[in-house]
Motif scaffolding. Structure first.
Motif, PDB file in Angstrom:
ATOM      1  N   GLU B 225      34.665  34.622 -92.334  1.00 38.35           N
ATOM      2  CA  GLU B 225      34.321  35.649 -91.352  1.00 38.35           C
ATOM      3  C   GLU B 225      33.389  35.084 -90.284  1.00 38.35           C
ATOM      4  OE1 GLU B 225      35.004  38.872 -90.580  1.00 38.35           O
ATOM      5  OE2 GLU B 225      36.684  38.507 -91.919  1.00 38.35           O
ATOM      6  N   PHE B 226      32.410  34.298 -90.712  1.00 42.97           N
ATOM      7  CA  PHE B 226      31.452  33.732 -89.763  1.00 42.97           C
ATOM      8  C   PHE B 226      32.124  32.740 -88.826  1.00 42.97           C
ATOM      9  CE2 PHE B 226      26.869  34.630 -90.370  1.00 42.97           C
ATOM     10  CZ  PHE B 226      27.031  35.707 -91.205  1.00 42.97           C
ATOM     11  N   LEU B 227      32.967  31.886 -89.394  1.00 41.79           N
ATOM     12  CA  LEU B 227      33.666  30.909 -88.561  1.00 41.79           C
ATOM     13  C   LEU B 227      34.485  31.615 -87.497  1.00 41.79           C
ATOM     14  CD1 LEU B 227      34.997  28.230 -91.054  1.00 41.79           C
ATOM     15  CD2 LEU B 227      33.363  27.905 -89.210  1.00 41.79           C
ATOM     16  N   ARG B 228      35.101  32.736 -87.890  1.00 40.62           N
ATOM     17  CA  ARG B 228      35.959  33.466 -86.968  1.00 40.62           C
ATOM     18  C   ARG B 228      35.132  34.139 -85.876  1.00 40.62           C
ATOM     19  NH1 ARG B 228      38.542  38.546 -86.618  1.00 40.62           N
ATOM     20  NH2 ARG B 228      37.081  39.382 -88.122  1.00 40.62           N
ATOM     21  N   SER B 229      34.051  34.805 -86.305  1.00 40.40           N
ATOM     22  CA  SER B 229      33.391  35.674 -85.333  1.00 40.40           C
ATOM     23  C   SER B 229      32.270  34.986 -84.568  1.00 40.40           C
ATOM     24  CB  SER B 229      32.880  36.948 -86.014  1.00 40.40           C
ATOM     25  OG  SER B 229      32.224  36.657 -87.203  1.00 40.40           O
ATOM     26  N   ARG B 230      31.917  33.739 -84.908  1.00 38.34           N
ATOM     27  CA  ARG B 230      30.809  33.151 -84.156  1.00 38.34           C
ATOM     28  C   ARG B 230      31.218  32.802 -82.730  1.00 38.34           C
ATOM     29  NH1 ARG B 230      30.073  26.813 -85.527  1.00 38.34           N
ATOM     30  NH2 ARG B 230      32.278  26.298 -85.526  1.00 38.34           N
ATOM     31  N   ASN B 231      32.521  32.757 -82.438  1.00 43.55           N
ATOM     32  CA  ASN B 231      32.952  32.464 -81.074  1.00 43.55           C
ATOM     33  C   ASN B 231      33.333  33.717 -80.296  1.00 43.55           C
ATOM     34  OD1 ASN B 231      32.626  29.679 -81.157  1.00 43.55           O
ATOM     35  ND2 ASN B 231      34.536  29.461 -82.297  1.00 43.55           N
ATOM     36  N   PHE B 232      33.093  34.892 -80.885  1.00 43.05           N
ATOM     37  CA  PHE B 232      33.438  36.119 -80.172  1.00 43.05           C
ATOM     38  C   PHE B 232      32.532  36.316 -78.967  1.00 43.05           C
ATOM     39  CE2 PHE B 232      35.580  38.685 -83.790  1.00 43.05           C
ATOM     40  CZ  PHE B 232      36.660  37.862 -83.672  1.00 43.05           C
ATOM     41  N   VAL B 247      18.560  36.206 -85.774  1.00 44.16           N
ATOM     42  CA  VAL B 247      18.898  37.594 -85.435  1.00 44.16           C
ATOM     43  C   VAL B 247      20.403  37.744 -85.244  1.00 44.16           C
ATOM     44  CG1 VAL B 247      18.473  39.473 -83.826  1.00 44.16           C
ATOM     45  CG2 VAL B 247      16.657  37.839 -84.359  1.00 44.16           C
ATOM     46  N   ILE B 248      21.025  36.748 -84.620  1.00 41.97           N
ATOM     47  CA  ILE B 248      22.483  36.823 -84.423  1.00 41.97           C
ATOM     48  C   ILE B 248      23.171  36.895 -85.782  1.00 41.97           C
ATOM     49  CG2 ILE B 248      24.514  35.581 -83.614  1.00 41.97           C
ATOM     50  CD1 ILE B 248      22.958  34.550 -81.322  1.00 41.97           C
ATOM     51  N   ILE B 249      22.703  36.046 -86.710  1.00 33.96           N
ATOM     52  CA  ILE B 249      23.320  36.047 -88.038  1.00 33.96           C
ATOM     53  C   ILE B 249      23.174  37.417 -88.693  1.00 33.96           C
ATOM     54  CG2 ILE B 249      23.100  35.153 -90.388  1.00 33.96           C
ATOM     55  CD1 ILE B 249      22.591  32.444 -89.266  1.00 33.96           C
TER      56      ILE B 249
END
Lengths: 533, 342
Positions: B225-232, B247-249
């Motif tokens: 999920e993190f790999l996918r959404s960190r580039n949103f 904070v982003i995390i």
């Protein structure tokens, strides 16, 4: 006899046991060899109408309470699957908006096209192979062995759309349904595809049902136009008549919806807010077992740009030209080489932490209002984020008041801050993105295609909003877009980019009125006249 | 406490899922009752009035002499002699509903242990003459508490590890992934058996041992999920606002990967309960004499002529696991903003 005769057609969808009408009592006819356009904004029911002609709706969830659809005098409503198979692809074919997802990624180009030939025409392999070459020739693709064995991802967007058209033409249909055939394409490619469609229509004498939201395309292509909104055809008229003397208010609204007006005028000697000198962003291409860098993709190659307070610099170019990369590099969201100065002070070598105080002054608004808002945060939390970073926690009530004031400034009800983004339409979501950037009172905003994902009338509203905000707060904009009409309405200075380099730059009027380079000329012609050079 | 409107909406969504809602009420209701197991099933009375004074034996240890007996040791209230002493002084006794604790042995069985269900022992007794119902109540408490604590601990570790890997990616991700693969390749059950044989297992030690092998199950989903959404774009927008990584995390990425983590939680919870039960079943779990469902199952297997043992353990386990599953399914759906309810 008309090729297609739709009478009193209604379409309903069953949602949670209730019938929700999507299309109400529409009628139209298409004669052999002519083009009918259905125009409307998203959700107006135009695609559903087209799909109902092919009976491709999700029956029995979808139903037709009233009406009939006659194809060559035969009513297709309620026709059995075997009959429909003979009509689909044979008499009527369809091309879709997104050429990437409409082609099977695991099949070669040859296989995609000859599938219909083998099924419908009962050709043998050899005949089919010859026909595939003919068809590719027809749509202007050279049928080399390489091309035939290529997979969809190896082709460009325009080439994929040509393959789609070749597939649709394989059985020489009487009617081609084109559902937003050029929306996903660059302007110059769009012009080429439209030209191709027109030429094919003349040569093969087929009728086209064109579904689009772009009035420019309608004017160029169609003989008759149906304007749809909320599932109802509000006006139906020959193209010229509709454009010169629209009768219905909605049509008038649509015609006036084009982003108009001129950029807001301000003093010439405004202070420079941000400048980038000789910016370069290279992405390494790695090959081989050891992943050695063999070459670079030069996304931004030696570009200088400067934006003054209250001014807008428009960056124009086709997809892949490096416009967005330039914007991200200026904000230091991407690593770049070259000098970046904010208000005269260099920010290129500052660390992420040193840069943080500056972040409240430089902001960005993204293209896709669906992916740029976190689906799990309420609108208030989204807009509030910058405040929390730059002004600490402070008083909760005060913060809520400021959020609701900012939301109202961009035209969203201030009480909506406890709702989630998915409850809003695309245009409203884009306004929320703007509010998020605006709440910190920035001096410089990068607008990365802020209108491209929106309906035409909404685009005009967003452009107006951006201009109002600019004059109110003396904002500096870097406006990135491939849509030249919107850029004309916003920008003072225009940079035309291609393959990471600047092709032409200068004052907006000069670029739009007397473009110098061939590339810019082709771009202008494609954008404003929908024609190729 | 005033809930924020978003949480109110989540609560409403949760309530709208009636199966999940009622499962939660039953599951937690049973758990709360079992937390007060000492009041429900005990071999010591709740309240005794003796010579005008009140005694609370289930909380305080009184010697037999306090009631006029002979021994200095704790009074055995089930002894007819003690009961008589209290009765004679004109006092009275309030007993819990079930007059057995999980260790109490009923010596007055009409048939040899394990004895079948009757009015005295509602679910019969086990092979040592202990009341099955009392043991089930205490066993439920241990199982659920163990499961919940293990789930919470392993999700904290698993989610943090997945978040770090997914957000930072690159070399961090690569090294962690290889370590996880090695860790995942270990034969966990045998290691547990060997360790349990070496160390005298207690509740805490077992918790630690099972934690060693249960946390990686969540890493994969959270990392993906993190790999996918960190580039949103919304993460980019947050970076453009100067928001810190931490904070982003927590604010952007974690809530968005929560649904997939929550999807796995029911399996972690039920898995934890099942692994404790199976260790107990093998006799490698909680110390001998502890009320455990696994031990009850083992007894059922050893005493096929006494089906109430096996049937009871099976029923309790299946009802517990089913309720836990439905409950968490409801929670997961309530947190999904895209899910609409009737």
């Amino acid at each position: 006899m008309a090729l297609i005769k739709v009478e009193n057609l209604a379409i309903s969808f069953k949602i949670k046991g209730k019938d929700i009408p999507a299309v109400k009592n529409i009628s139209f006819e298409i004669e052999h060899g002519e083009t009918l356009a259905i125009v409307g904004e998203s959700g107006s029911g135009k695609s559903v109408t087209a799909l109902s002609i092919l009976q491709l709706l999700p029956y029995p969830l979808a139903s037709h309470p009233t009406g009939s659809i006659h194809v060559d005098g035969f009513n297709v409503i309620g026709a059995d699957d075997a009959t429909m198979h003979k009509i689909r692809g044979n008499k009527i074919s369809m091309i879709f908006q997104e050429p990437m997802t409409s082609l099977n990624p695991l099949h070669t180009i040859e296989k995609q096209i000859n599938e219909t030939l083998l099924i419908h025409k009962g050709m043998n392999k050899k005949q089919a192979a010859n026909r595939v070459r003919e068809l590719l020739d027809l749509v202007g693709l050279e049928a080399t062995e390489d091309r035939l064995n290529a997979f969809p991802h190896q082709l460009s967007g325009g080439q994929r759309q040509r393959v789609m058209i070749a597939m649709a033409l394989a059985n020489e249909p009487d009617l081609l349904i084109a559902d937003e055939p050029t929306t996903a394409l660059d302007v110059t490619i769009q012009a080429q595809i439209l030209e191709l469609l027109k030429e094919l229509q003349e040569r093969l004498g087929m009728a086209i049902l064109l579904i689009t939201h772009d009035l420019g395309i309608v004017r160029r292509m169609a003989k008759t136009v149906c304007v749809m909104t909320d599932g109802v055809v509000v006006e139906q008229a020959p193209t010229e008549e509709l454009f010169t003397s629209p009768k219905h208010d909605y049509t008038k609204m649509l015609l006036e919806a084009e982003p108009k007006g001129l950029p807001y005028r301000k003093e010439i000697n405004a202070a420079e807010i941000i400048r980038g000198d000789n910016l370069k962003v290279y992405f390494p291409i790695k090959k081989g077992l050891l992943k050695r860098t063999v070459d670079y993709v030069r996304a931004v190659d030696d570009i200088s740009v400067s934006v003054k307070a209250g001014h807008t610099v428009g960056i124009v170019g086709e997809s892949g030209s490096g416009k967005s990369t330039l914007g991200l590099a200026l904000l230091r969201l991407l690593k770049s080489e070259g000098e970046i100065a904010y208000c005269g002070k260099s920010i290129q070598n500052k660390s992420w932490n040193e840069l943080r105080p500056l972040r409240s002054d430089i902001q960005i608004v993204f293209q896709d209002p669906y992916s740029s808002l976190s689906p799990r945060l309420s609108v208030g939390q989204i807009v509030e984020e910058g405040l929390l970073v730059h002004q600490g926690n402070g008083d909760r009530e005060e913060r809520r008041a400021l959020i609701s004031k900012t939301l109202e400034e961009v035209g969203i009800d201030g009480n909506a801050q406890d709702r989630y983004p998915h409850e809003f339409s695309g245009g409203q979501r884009q306004r929320i993105s703007i509010a998020r950037a605006l709440i910190l009172k920035p001096k410089f905003i990068v607008l990365d295609e802020p209108t491209s994902a929106l309906d035409m009338s909404v685009q005009a509203q967003i452009v107006d909003l951006l201009r109002d905000l600019q004059s109110k707060y003396d904002l500096a904009y870097l406006f990135i877009s491939h849509d030249l009409k919107v850029v004309r309405a916003m920008a003072d200075t225009v940079l035309v980019m291609k393959n990471g380099k600047i092709v032409e730059q200068g004052p907006a009027e000069q670029i739009f009125d007397t473009p110098q380079t061939t590339y810019t000329k082709a771009l202008m012609k494609a954008a404003f006249d929908l024609a190729t050079l | 406490m005033q809930l924020s409107p978003i949480n109110q909406r989540r609560l409403e969504n949760f309530k709208a899922n009636r199966r999940g809602y009622w499962s939660m009420i039953l599951f937690l209701g049973l758990f709360v009752i079992s937390l007060f197991a000492e009041v429900v099933a005990n071999d010591k009375p709740l309240l005794i009035s003796h010579k005008g004074e009140l005694y609370t034996p289930f909380l305080v240890t009184y010697p037999e002499t306090a009631f006029g007996g002979d021994f200095e040791t704790e009074a055995d209230y089930r002894d007819p002699f003690v009961a008589e002493l209290i009765e004679e002084s004109g006092g009275w006794t309030i007993w819990p509903i079930i007059r057995y604790s999980y260790t109490t042995i009923n010596y007055d069985l009409k048939s040899p242990a394990p004895s079948s269900p009757d009015l005295e022992n509602w679910l019969g007794t086990d092979d040592q003459g202990r009341d099955v119902l009392a043991r089930v109540i205490y066993g439920y408490r241990i199982s659920v508490a163990f499961g919940l604590i293990l789930t919470i601990l392993s999700s904290i570790i698993g989610v943090s590890a997945g978040a770090v890997q997914g957000y930072f990616g690159g070399a961090t991700d690569l090294i962690f992934q290889r370590l996880l693969e090695i860790w995942g390749g270990m034969p966990s059950l045998y290691i547990l058996i060997i360790l349990a044989a070496m160390i005298e297992p207690t509740f805490t030690i077992l918790l630690g041992l099972l934690l060693l092998f249960s946390w990686p199950s969540l890493v994969g989903v959270v990392r993906a999920e993190f790999l996918r959404s960190r580039n949103f774009d919304y993460v980019r927008a947050a970076r453009a606002l100067g928001v810190r990584d931490r904070v982003i995390i927590f604010k952007h990425l974690l809530p968005n990967s929560m649904v997939s983590a929550l999807t796995f939680l029911p399996f972690v919870l039920t898995g934890s309960i099942v692994s404790l039960t199976s260790l107990d079943f093998l006799g490698l779990g909680l110390p001998p004499g502890s009320p455990s469902l696994g031990e009850l199952l083992a007894q059922g297997k050893a005493n096929l002529q006494a089906p109430w043992l096996g049937i009871t353990a099976f029923m309790v386990l299946s009802v517990m696991l089913t309720l836990a599953f439905f409950m968490q399914e409801g929670i997961r759906d309530a947190f999904d903003p895209r899910k609409t309810f009737k």
